[in-house]
Design a protein around this motif. Structure first.
Motif, mmCIF file in Angstrom:
data_model
loop_
_atom_site.group_PDB
_atom_site.id
_atom_site.type_symbol
_atom_site.label_atom_id
_atom_site.label_comp_id
_atom_site.label_asym_id
_atom_site.label_seq_id
_atom_site.Cartn_x
_atom_site.Cartn_y
_atom_site.Cartn_z
ATOM 1 N N GLU A 285 38.122 19.402 44.139
ATOM 2 C CA GLU A 285 38.076 20.705 43.560
ATOM 3 C C GLU A 285 36.965 21.251 44.696
ATOM 4 O OE1 GLU A 285 37.296 23.228 39.648
ATOM 5 O OE2 GLU A 285 36.809 21.087 39.573
ATOM 6 N N SER B 94 52.697 28.258 52.931
ATOM 7 C CA SER B 94 52.170 27.542 51.580
ATOM 8 C C SER B 94 52.825 26.317 51.761
ATOM 9 C CB SER B 94 52.849 28.513 50.595
ATOM 10 O OG SER B 94 54.239 28.333 50.472
ATOM 11 N N TRP C 200 43.966 25.472 48.253
ATOM 12 C CA TRP C 200 45.243 25.359 47.672
ATOM 13 C C TRP C 200 44.821 24.381 46.472
ATOM 14 C CZ3 TRP C 200 48.807 28.714 48.942
ATOM 15 C CH2 TRP C 200 48.720 29.077 50.242
ATOM 16 N N GLU D 3 46.781 23.501 43.999
ATOM 17 C CA GLU D 3 47.777 22.507 43.763
ATOM 18 C C GLU D 3 47.605 21.081 44.505
ATOM 19 O OE1 GLU D 3 48.131 25.399 44.719
ATOM 20 O OE2 GLU D 3 49.538 25.726 45.902
ATOM 21 N N LEU D 4 46.619 21.133 45.641
ATOM 22 C CA LEU D 4 46.591 20.021 46.351
ATOM 23 C C LEU D 4 45.527 19.118 45.916
ATOM 24 C CD1 LEU D 4 47.504 21.699 50.156
ATOM 25 C CD2 LEU D 4 48.963 20.295 48.516
ATOM 26 N N ASP D 5 44.743 19.578 45.139
ATOM 27 C CA ASP D 5 43.671 18.656 44.492
ATOM 28 C C ASP D 5 44.114 17.262 44.224
ATOM 29 O OD1 ASP D 5 42.164 20.817 45.182
ATOM 30 O OD2 ASP D 5 41.561 21.361 43.181
ATOM 31 N N SER E 246 52.849 18.435 53.668
ATOM 32 C CA SER E 246 53.326 19.304 52.554
ATOM 33 C C SER E 246 53.448 20.550 52.929
ATOM 34 C CB SER E 246 52.087 19.173 51.724
ATOM 35 O OG SER E 246 51.778 18.018 51.233
#
Length: 944
Positions: free
Chosen positions: A615, A630, A571, A573-575, A585
């Protein structure tokens, strides 16, 4: 004739003992004869054998074999000695007048010479001449010569008859071919004379001006076909060609065998006796052609059809008045439709048309036979599973075992979210049999197609037949053989898979039977191979379930695709987020670990809260499906600290193993890591103590190096009550009923034995407890040999943390103070287990099938399972509610997860006090609710 074995002649008045010949039917046999010993006669004949004779060379040369004839007459009937003495009787042979008939080549003089020789021999040895003996010898010689002459004459007559028969048949064939030809020539000449007369008549009419219309009537037809052969009549040439073609097969058939001889004579070489006749060689070449080339039969049929049309057209052209093209067309119509010849007029055209129609019917029958054979062969190929599978991105299963049903069920559930998939099964069984076995499962595959093919995974051609190079994943099942043979076969299958030239798109999941053979398979397959050691997984799981009751049901929910399972996904967006924030989350999943991209994709279970996702990192979660979760916005959760309840120390335990497993030494090593010092492990089975120690040492176990457990050996049969009564069953904390090694090949027998042992143990425990209560109520002296002398200290201390859990307490009461774990191989035995009120159970084959399906869907999950099943590192545990909350405290599940992080644990589910099953990945995690201390939680703990 072969020379028979001669026996020594015994005279009736001979005082010497009778020789005995022991045999299987008679103790001895005695030979009796009335003739004198044959040695003297043989000597007399040998002396005159080389003398010239006027009778003839052939007859004189046969005198050397008179001893053979004599030996034949010398052989008398055999008389058994146990019937008593028997007096020999002289056999009188009457020589008939017919036997004295003259023999070809001077046979009568030979008889006279034999009589004179016998008389001279008697005179030389001063022995009176026995006329009867002379008469017998002479008659035998005469009979022998007569038989030989009769046999030779009979064989000569037989050969003569065969030759005459062949010549007669050949003459009839030649006559049947030549006579019609001469008759046709005669008719043709007659037609020519009539044509000449017709021409003369027409000339006379023209000269006398009879009528102009006669010129048109008598004008011959102009046929262009006459010009094909020049001045010769084309119909005559066609007729000769037809007759010659009819004769050629018979001539060739008779002369084929003489062609090699003519060739040898022309080259003046010696004939080779081992040379195969030309007919056989031609037949062999035709047979090979039809066997090697699949279209040879069709080509032969096509050639026969063309030949029949051409030959029939030529014959019709010879006997009719039409053109050649018209005759060829008529021949084709006769071949295609046998009823067209009904309009033929004349004997010749009718005979030819009937012959062509008969040939057409024969060709049509042959064509139907070829088409029928081709269709039958194709249908049989489809029925037997020999056709090729044209699929890609499918799941391929190699082999057949009892786990296949559960495996197909799990794969079908996994493919439900994508509308179904394709599963191909390749096994060394009949396709119809495999399809019938799968149909017996009575399971809805929810859109998943199961294709069965019959073949061997060891043959590359069979692997290509199932599109092995395009498969998404390949599962190699273990066979029902012993562990070493099964693993050896799995190794050969892996070697076959690595030999596929096109390469493999997916990974290979291999089910192993012995942990010691796992490194060899990984060495051969490399990174492409993922192994699941069935016995090792089940053994470790049984030990965990014995130490923590109820864990088997939780593993069924996590491993199977019916509920929640492990998934790994990235995912972006979780970096940059820490793991403590990532944990809350996902509203529909529970994060359990991360996949570190910088460390070659290493999976870290239960990482620190301070770990920051980078990343390329992925998140390991427990979710219902890969498309049902998600990340969402961070919820508002109260982060209230909770006082840490210390873990209770480990106390010694007493565990009983009923049965003997192949990998029992690995289970002992796991127990050594889990149990506290002073624990005891009782092993009760039919294997002798000396043999047990030998097997444990061969497995790599250092018995003297065990520090935490003590081995106690007991020999006996687990299905015999008196053997079980000799054990202190009421003193064990856990009893593990293992699937015995001797019966693991038979699922039904193994499960029957496990259930019988279970019922006997439960009955013995209930009897002891009942007797103890009766003694306590009536205050009777406890004189029984089996009183519950169990030291309950260890169990009470061990379950001190579970004192408020009614779930654990009910399970303990149901098993009469002992946790009983039974290894069940067949999932259909589940109902019988539930009826027997067993405390806990393990479905071996079903759990292994679940693990295979999960690793097949994602090979990375195998690392997670290996760590959870190991004795070191993170493990799945059941913890009491008092570790995370107060009684009747109102909390949401997110807050309990945060309190679990204070103990370095990940809370993945719970089981309420009055619930029957645990809930993994509960929905509505932000919803507040009251909790009781009787509830328990399922966590992933670091074990530190």
């Amino acid at each position: 004739p072969p020379v028979l074995k001669k026996f020594k002649a015994i005279e009736p008045d001979d005082p010497r003992p009778t020789p005995h010949f022991p045999g299987p039917l008679f103790p001895a046999v005695r030979r009796v004869t009335s003739l004198p010993p044959s040695s003297n006669r043989r000597a007399s004949f040998d002396t005159d054998a080389d003398k010239p004779s006027s009778v003839g060379d052939v007859t004189a040369s046969n005198l050397n074999n008179i001893d053979v004839v004599n030996s034949l007459s010398d052989r008398d009937w055999m008389y058994p000695s146990f019937l008593g003495p028997h007096a020999a009787r002289n056999r009188v042979v009457t020589v008939k007048a017919a036997s004295r008939q003259p023999i070809r080549g001077g046979g009568e003089r030979v008889v006279d010479r034999v009589e004179s020789k016998v008389a001279d021999e008697k005179q030389q040895s001063n022995t009176p001449v026995n006329k009867e003996e002379v008469k017998i010898v002479a008659s035998q010689v005469s009979t022998t010569m007569t038989e030989r002459s009769s046999v030779s004459s009979w064989s000569a007559r037989r050969i003569l008859r065969m030759k005459l028969k062949r010549y007669f048949i050949f003459s009839v064939i030649i006559f049947s071919c030549i006579y019609p030809l001469t008759y046709v020539i005669h008719l043709r000449n007659k037609v020519e004379r009539l044509e000449v007369e017709n021409i003369n008549l027409r000339r006379w009419c023209s000269e006398t001006n009879v009528g102009n219309y006669s010129n048109e009537v008598l004008q011959p037809e102009d046929d262009s076909s006459y010009k094909i052969f020049g001045n010769a009549d084309s119909k005559t040439v066609a007729l000769y060609t037809v007759m010659f073609t009819l004769m050629m097969p018979f001539v060739l058939y008779k002369c084929l065998d003489y062609l090699p001889q003519i060739k040898i004579i022309s080259k003046r070489t010696k004939p080779n006796k081992e040379e195969v006749p030309l007919k056989k060689r031609i037949a062999y070449m035709v047979d090979v052609c039809f066997s090697v080339y699949p279209y040879a039969k069709l080509l032969a049929l096509l050639f026969a059809t063309i030949f029949l049309i051409g030959f029939g057209g030529l014959a019709l052209y010879a006997v009719t008045d039409g053109s050649l093209t018209e005759a060829l067309w008529l021949s084709w119509t006769f071949v295609a439709d046998s009823g067209n010849h009904a309009d033929s007029i004349g004997i010749g055209p009718r005979i030819v048309s009937v012959s062509i129609s008969s040939g057409g019917m024969l060709i049509f029958a042959m064509m139907l036979g070829l088409v029928s054979d081709a269709i039958s062969e194709k249908v049989d190929s489809l029925r037997k599973g020999k056709s090729e599978v044209i699929e890609k991105n499918h799941m391929l299963i190699l082999g057949w075992s009892d786990k296949l049903g559960s495996l197909l069920k799990q794969l079908a559930i996994a493919n439900k979210s994508v509308g179904g998939g394709v599963v191909v099964v390749l096994a060394e069984r009949d396709k119809e049999e495999m399809e019938m076995e799968i149909a017996k499962l009575e399971f809805d595959f929810m859109g998943t197609s199961v294709i069965c093919r019959s073949g061997s995974p060891l043959i590359l051609a069979d692997l290509k037949k199932v599109s092995v190079s395009k498969a998404r994943a390949i599962i190699v099942l273990a066979t029902d053989e012993n562990a070493d043979q099964s693993d050896a076969r799995a190794l050969r299958v892996v070697l076959s898979l690595t030999g596929v030239k096109e390469g493999l798109r997916g990974h290979v999941v291999v089910e192993m039977s012995d942990l010691d053979n796992e490194p060899l398979v990984k060495l051969v397959g490399g990174d492409l191979i993922e192994t699941v050691v069935a016995h090792d997984v089940i053994g470790r799981l049984m030990i965990q379930c014995a130490l923590q009751p109820g864990l088997a049901q939780i593993w069924e929910d996590i491993l199977g695709f019916e509920n929640d399972e492990f998934y790994i996904k990235r995912w972006p967006e979780l970096d940059g987020m820490q793991f403590e924030d990532v944990l809350i989350s996902f509203p529909d999943a529970i994060p359990c670990g991360v996949k570190v991209a910088a460390d070659n994709g290493k999976i870290i279970l239960n990482p620190d809260d301070s770990y920051v996702l980078k990343e390329g990192d992925g998140v390991l979660v427990i979710a219902e499906d890969d498309d049902t979760y998600s990340p969402g916005p961070l919820p508002e959760v109260r982060r209230v600290s909770f006082p840490k309840v210390p873990e209770l120390p480990k106390y010694p335990e007493r565990i009983l193993f009923c049965g003997w497993r192949r990998d029992i030494h690995d289970m002992i090593m796991v127990l050594e890591a889990f149990l506290a010092p002073g624990s005891e492990l009782w092993m009760f089975n039919e294997v002798t103590e000396k043999e047990r120690e030998s097997k444990l040492i061969d497995g790599g176990l250092d018995i003297s190096g065990l520090e935490n457990i003590k081995l106690v050996h007991r020999e006996g049969n687990a299905v015999i009550r008196r053997h079980l009564e000799s054990l202190p069953l009421e003193t064990f904390d856990s009893i593990l009923i293992l699937a015995d090694e001797s019966l693991e090949d038979s699922v039904v027998h193994s499960d029957s034995r496990s259930l019988a042992t279970l019922l006997l143990i439960r009955d013995i425990q209930a009897s002891v407890i009942l007797f103890f209560r009766l003694c306590k109520q009536t205050r009777l002296p406890k004189s029984s040999k089996r009183l519950p002398y169990r030291d309950t200290k260890s169990t009470s201390l061990r379950l001190a943390g579970f004192t408020h859990s009614s779930w654990i307490r009910e399970m303990q009461q149901a098993s009469d103070k002992s946790i009983i774990i039974s290894e069940i191989l067949d999932s259909r035995t589940r109902n019988l287990v539930s009826v027997s009120r067993i405390s806990d159970y393990v479905l071996s084959n079903e759990l292994v099938s679940m693990a295979l399906a999960m690793v097949a869907e994602d090979k990375q999950i195998n690392r997670v399972l290996e760590e959870l099943f190991a004795e070191e590192g993170n493990e799945m545990c059941i913890k009491p509610a008092e570790f995370y909350l107060f009684d009747q405290e109102e909390l949401c599940f997110y807050e309990i997860m945060i309190r679990g992080r204070q103990r370095q644990e990940i809370v993945i589910g719970y089981r309420l006090e009055n619930s029957e099953r645990a809930i993994i990945n509960p929905p509505k995690k932000s919803e507040q609710r009251k909790w009781s201390l009787d509830d328990v939680f399922v966590v992933i703990s670091s074990g530190s």
